[in-house]
Design a protein around this motif. Structure first.
Motif, PDB file in Angstrom:
ATOM      1  N   LYS A   8       0.849  -1.194   0.000  1.00 56.76           N
ATOM      2  CA  LYS A   8       0.000   0.000   0.000  1.00 56.76           C
ATOM      3  C   LYS A   8       0.879   1.237   0.000  1.00 56.76           C
ATOM      4  O   LYS A   8       1.767   1.384   0.824  1.00 56.76           O
ATOM      5  N   ARG A   9       0.617   2.115  -0.936  1.00 59.23           N
ATOM      6  CA  ARG A   9       1.328   3.393  -1.000  1.00 59.23           C
ATOM      7  C   ARG A   9       0.413   4.478  -0.472  1.00 59.23           C
ATOM      8  O   ARG A   9      -0.800   4.413  -0.611  1.00 59.23           O
ATOM      9  N   ALA A  10       0.999   5.495   0.112  1.00 61.91           N
ATOM     10  CA  ALA A  10       0.212   6.587   0.676  1.00 61.91           C
ATOM     11  C   ALA A  10      -0.584   7.323  -0.392  1.00 61.91           C
ATOM     12  O   ALA A  10      -1.677   7.816  -0.130  1.00 61.91           O
ATOM     13  N   ASP A  11      -0.053   7.402  -1.607  1.00 62.44           N
ATOM     14  CA  ASP A  11      -0.723   8.144  -2.672  1.00 62.44           C
ATOM     15  C   ASP A  11      -1.607   7.255  -3.557  1.00 62.44           C
ATOM     16  O   ASP A  11      -2.172   7.731  -4.526  1.00 62.44           O
ATOM     17  N   ALA A  12      -1.729   5.980  -3.210  1.00 66.46           N
ATOM     18  CA  ALA A  12      -2.536   5.055  -4.010  1.00 66.46           C
ATOM     19  C   ALA A  12      -4.024   5.311  -3.756  1.00 66.46           C
ATOM     20  O   ALA A  12      -4.427   5.570  -2.620  1.00 66.46           O
ATOM     21  N   PRO A  13      -4.854   5.244  -4.799  1.00 67.03           N
ATOM     22  CA  PRO A  13      -6.295   5.425  -4.602  1.00 67.03           C
ATOM     23  C   PRO A  13      -6.876   4.233  -3.844  1.00 67.03           C
ATOM     24  O   PRO A  13      -6.324   3.136  -3.894  1.00 67.03           O
TER      25      PRO A  13
END
Length: 70
Positions: A8-13
């Motif tokens: 999971k990336r912080a900027d991922a929707p």
């Protein structure tokens, strides 16, 4: 063989769909509850190949007690 998990990336929707097996982690609902509610017609389970998926928007609407606008 272990299942690959996505990082999971912080900027991922946010996801549009989640697996039924992940429902407890995402929604706090046991998978038996999901299948029972689907059988009753309250929610819909989508099939994609061998995966059983739930629409996040539909689940949020059901949990909040409002009609799904999807």
């Amino acid at each position: 063989m272990s299942e690959a998990r996505t990082v999971k990336r912080a900027d991922a929707p946010p996801p549009l769909y989640v697996r039924v097996s992940d429902a407890q982690e995402v929604f706090g609902l046991h998978r038996a509850t999901i299948y029972r509610q689907a059988k009753a017609g309250a929610i819909r389970i989508y099939k994609r190949g061998g995966a059983s998926l739930l629409s996040v928007a539909e689940m949020r609407a059901w949990i909040e007690g409002r009609p799904s606008d999807v």
